[in-house]
Design a protein around this motif. Structure first.
Motif, PDB file in Angstrom:
ATOM      1  N   LYS A  74      -6.122 -30.434  95.148  1.00 39.01           N
ATOM      2  CA  LYS A  74      -6.410 -29.130  94.551  1.00 39.01           C
ATOM      3  C   LYS A  74      -5.879 -27.976  95.381  1.00 39.01           C
ATOM      4  CE  LYS A  74     -10.249 -26.282  92.847  1.00 39.01           C
ATOM      5  NZ  LYS A  74     -11.723 -26.186  92.657  1.00 39.01           N
ATOM      6  N   HIS A  75      -5.884 -28.145  96.719  1.00 36.57           N
ATOM      7  CA  HIS A  75      -5.493 -27.051  97.598  1.00 36.57           C
ATOM      8  C   HIS A  75      -4.145 -27.320  98.264  1.00 36.57           C
ATOM      9  CE1 HIS A  75     -10.067 -26.310  97.892  1.00 36.57           C
ATOM     10  NE2 HIS A  75      -9.533 -25.425  97.071  1.00 36.57           N
ATOM     11  N   CYS A  76      -3.461 -26.232  98.581  1.00 40.56           N
ATOM     12  CA  CYS A  76      -2.146 -26.314  99.231  1.00 40.56           C
ATOM     13  C   CYS A  76      -2.283 -26.933 100.613  1.00 40.56           C
ATOM     14  CB  CYS A  76      -1.541 -24.918  99.339  1.00 40.56           C
ATOM     15  SG  CYS A  76       0.025 -24.861 100.258  1.00 40.56           S
TER      16      CYS A  76
ATOM     17  N   ARG B 239      -1.475 -24.409  91.554  1.00 49.14           N
ATOM     18  CA  ARG B 239      -1.252 -24.413  90.111  1.00 49.14           C
ATOM     19  C   ARG B 239      -0.447 -25.667  89.778  1.00 49.14           C
ATOM     20  NH1 ARG B 239       0.803 -18.119  89.588  1.00 49.14           N
ATOM     21  NH2 ARG B 239      -1.218 -17.117  90.025  1.00 49.14           N
ATOM     22  N   HIS B 240      -0.931 -26.429  88.818  1.00 39.16           N
ATOM     23  CA  HIS B 240      -0.281 -27.684  88.471  1.00 39.16           C
ATOM     24  C   HIS B 240       0.524 -27.520  87.187  1.00 39.16           C
ATOM     25  CE1 HIS B 240      -3.494 -29.063  91.221  1.00 39.16           C
ATOM     26  NE2 HIS B 240      -2.574 -29.938  91.579  1.00 39.16           N
ATOM     27  N   ARG B 241       1.759 -27.996  87.259  1.00 39.69           N
ATOM     28  CA  ARG B 241       2.682 -27.884  86.138  1.00 39.69           C
ATOM     29  C   ARG B 241       3.242 -29.256  85.782  1.00 39.69           C
ATOM     30  NH1 ARG B 241       0.133 -24.035  85.930  1.00 39.69           N
ATOM     31  NH2 ARG B 241       0.768 -21.844  86.020  1.00 39.69           N
ATOM     32  N   LYS B 242       3.910 -29.322  84.647  1.00 39.43           N
ATOM     33  CA  LYS B 242       4.405 -30.594  84.139  1.00 39.43           C
ATOM     34  C   LYS B 242       5.556 -31.139  84.973  1.00 39.43           C
ATOM     35  CE  LYS B 242       5.631 -32.837  79.779  1.00 39.43           C
ATOM     36  NZ  LYS B 242       4.419 -33.664  79.776  1.00 39.43           N
ATOM     37  N   ALA B 243       6.479 -30.263  85.408  1.00 42.62           N
ATOM     38  CA  ALA B 243       7.657 -30.697  86.168  1.00 42.62           C
ATOM     39  C   ALA B 243       8.212 -29.488  86.918  1.00 42.62           C
ATOM     40  CB  ALA B 243       8.721 -31.292  85.239  1.00 42.62           C
ATOM     41  N   PRO B 244       9.017 -29.720  87.971  1.00 39.23           N
ATOM     42  CA  PRO B 244       9.562 -28.583  88.734  1.00 39.23           C
ATOM     43  C   PRO B 244      10.489 -27.699  87.915  1.00 39.23           C
ATOM     44  CG  PRO B 244      10.556 -30.672  89.417  1.00 39.23           C
ATOM     45  CD  PRO B 244       9.390 -31.015  88.555  1.00 39.23           C
TER      46      PRO B 244
ATOM     47  N   THR C 142       6.343 -23.184  83.656  1.00 44.52           N
ATOM     48  CA  THR C 142       5.398 -22.477  82.795  1.00 44.52           C
ATOM     49  C   THR C 142       4.590 -23.423  81.910  1.00 44.52           C
ATOM     50  OG1 THR C 142       7.113 -22.175  81.089  1.00 44.52           O
ATOM     51  CG2 THR C 142       6.871 -20.435  82.754  1.00 44.52           C
ATOM     52  N   VAL C 143       4.891 -24.716  81.957  1.00 42.69           N
ATOM     53  CA  VAL C 143       4.204 -25.695  81.122  1.00 42.69           C
ATOM     54  C   VAL C 143       3.102 -26.353  81.938  1.00 42.69           C
ATOM     55  CG1 VAL C 143       4.433 -27.766  79.702  1.00 42.69           C
ATOM     56  CG2 VAL C 143       6.323 -26.109  79.838  1.00 42.69           C
ATOM     57  N   SER C 144       1.878 -26.243  81.464  1.00 40.07           N
ATOM     58  CA  SER C 144       0.750 -26.819  82.183  1.00 40.07           C
ATOM     59  C   SER C 144       0.876 -28.343  82.243  1.00 40.07           C
ATOM     60  CB  SER C 144      -0.566 -26.434  81.512  1.00 40.07           C
ATOM     61  OG  SER C 144      -0.745 -25.035  81.542  1.00 40.07           O
ATOM     62  N   GLY C 145       0.473 -28.906  83.363  1.00 41.59           N
ATOM     63  CA  GLY C 145       0.516 -30.352  83.543  1.00 41.59           C
ATOM     64  C   GLY C 145      -0.252 -30.727  84.787  1.00 41.59           C
ATOM     65  N   TRP C 146       0.078 -31.866  85.360  1.00 41.35           N
ATOM     66  CA  TRP C 146      -0.635 -32.303  86.566  1.00 41.35           C
ATOM     67  C   TRP C 146       0.304 -32.861  87.631  1.00 41.35           C
ATOM     68  CZ3 TRP C 146      -0.066 -37.371  88.074  1.00 41.35           C
ATOM     69  CH2 TRP C 146       0.503 -38.225  87.122  1.00 41.35           C
ATOM     70  N   LYS C 147       1.540 -33.185  87.303  1.00 39.08           N
ATOM     71  CA  LYS C 147       2.423 -33.885  88.231  1.00 39.08           C
ATOM     72  C   LYS C 147       2.952 -32.991  89.345  1.00 39.08           C
ATOM     73  CE  LYS C 147       4.799 -37.457  89.614  1.00 39.08           C
ATOM     74  NZ  LYS C 147       4.109 -38.580  90.287  1.00 39.08           N
ATOM     75  N   TRP C 148       3.305 -31.765  89.040  1.00 36.73           N
ATOM     76  CA  TRP C 148       3.966 -30.882  90.002  1.00 36.73           C
ATOM     77  C   TRP C 148       3.017 -29.766  90.426  1.00 36.73           C
ATOM     78  CZ3 TRP C 148       8.153 -32.023  92.572  1.00 36.73           C
ATOM     79  CH2 TRP C 148       8.803 -31.035  93.315  1.00 36.73           C
ATOM     80  N   ALA C 149       2.910 -29.559  91.733  1.00 35.09           N
ATOM     81  CA  ALA C 149       1.995 -28.551  92.268  1.00 35.09           C
ATOM     82  C   ALA C 149       2.779 -27.384  92.855  1.00 35.09           C
ATOM     83  CB  ALA C 149       1.095 -29.169  93.334  1.00 35.09           C
TER      84      ALA C 149
END
Length: 218
Positions: A94-96, A104-109, A113-120
């Protein structure tokens, strides 16, 4: 006949799980040996469970392979004098890992702007860290273990080394600092090279037997 087939499939699955556990544990311990580490920190994932398969099957799926990997890792690490310690799993992804800012978790690097969990992505402008969620998590696990070394205890029931709770004052120091890159000597070619005679070196490869024997004995 059906019962016999079920037994064979179950036995094969158990054998595959066992082989997977040994391979994963051996890889992890080999990495620790190569790095010269004296301790391996593991995330305590007992609270994580599979879903959608019913209570009994969820528990079996969650504990079987992960538990086997941990047990094998402890066994192999003990043979080479490396300690294995479990740390609390709370907020490791959860934390840096560099500034402890909520990620903030996103779908891919390439899809920030797309919410996801794989990329932080760390929103702190002074930090700017980003990476795979699991990569950030293992860095947090290592930092948490190192800052909480004085809180390591031996469980009376299992005999395993654990860190049971996170101390906030210690957690504030559980960050990783960037290692400055060392400059390498410029080896760009500025003139003609040196001609080396073809027979200057022995074509036979070096005899590594003695070296390996000395390393093993050392």
């Amino acid at each position: 006949m059906l019962a016999e087939e079920i037994r064979r499939v179950s036995e094969r699955r158990s054998n595959l799980n066992d082989a997977l556990a040994w391979s994963a544990a051996r890889w992890a311990v080999d990495q620790a040996i190569a790095a010269g580490a004296t301790v391996i920190y593991l995330e305590d994932l007992r609270s994580m469970e599979a879903g959608g398969m019913g209570r009994t099957h969820n528990t079996r799926l969650s504990q079987t392979v992960r538990g086997q990997i941990t047990d094998r890792m402890r066994h192999l690490a003990a043979e080479v004098g490396i300690a294995v310690v479990t740390v609390p799993a709370r907020n490791t992804s959860k934390h840096c890992p560099h500034c402890l800012t909520p990620l903030r978790h996103r779908k891919a690097p390439d899809r920030p702007t797309v919410s996801g969990w794989k990329w932080a992505i760390c929103p702190n402008p002074e930090c700017g860290w980003q990476g795979d969620r699991d990569q950030g998590a293992w860095q947090r696990i290592a930092a948490r273990g190192l800052t909480h070394q004085t809180k390591t205890i031996v469980d009376h029931f299992t005999g395993q080394m654990v860190i049971r709770a996170v101390v906030e004052t210690m957690e504030a120091k559980a960050v990783l600092t960037a290692v400055p890159k060392t400059s390498r000597t410029d080896r760009s070619k500025t003139g003609p090279g040196v001609c080396v005679p073809r027979n200057a070196f022995n074509r036979r490869g070096p005899d590594w037997t003695a070296s390996v024997a000395l390393l093993l004995r050392g």
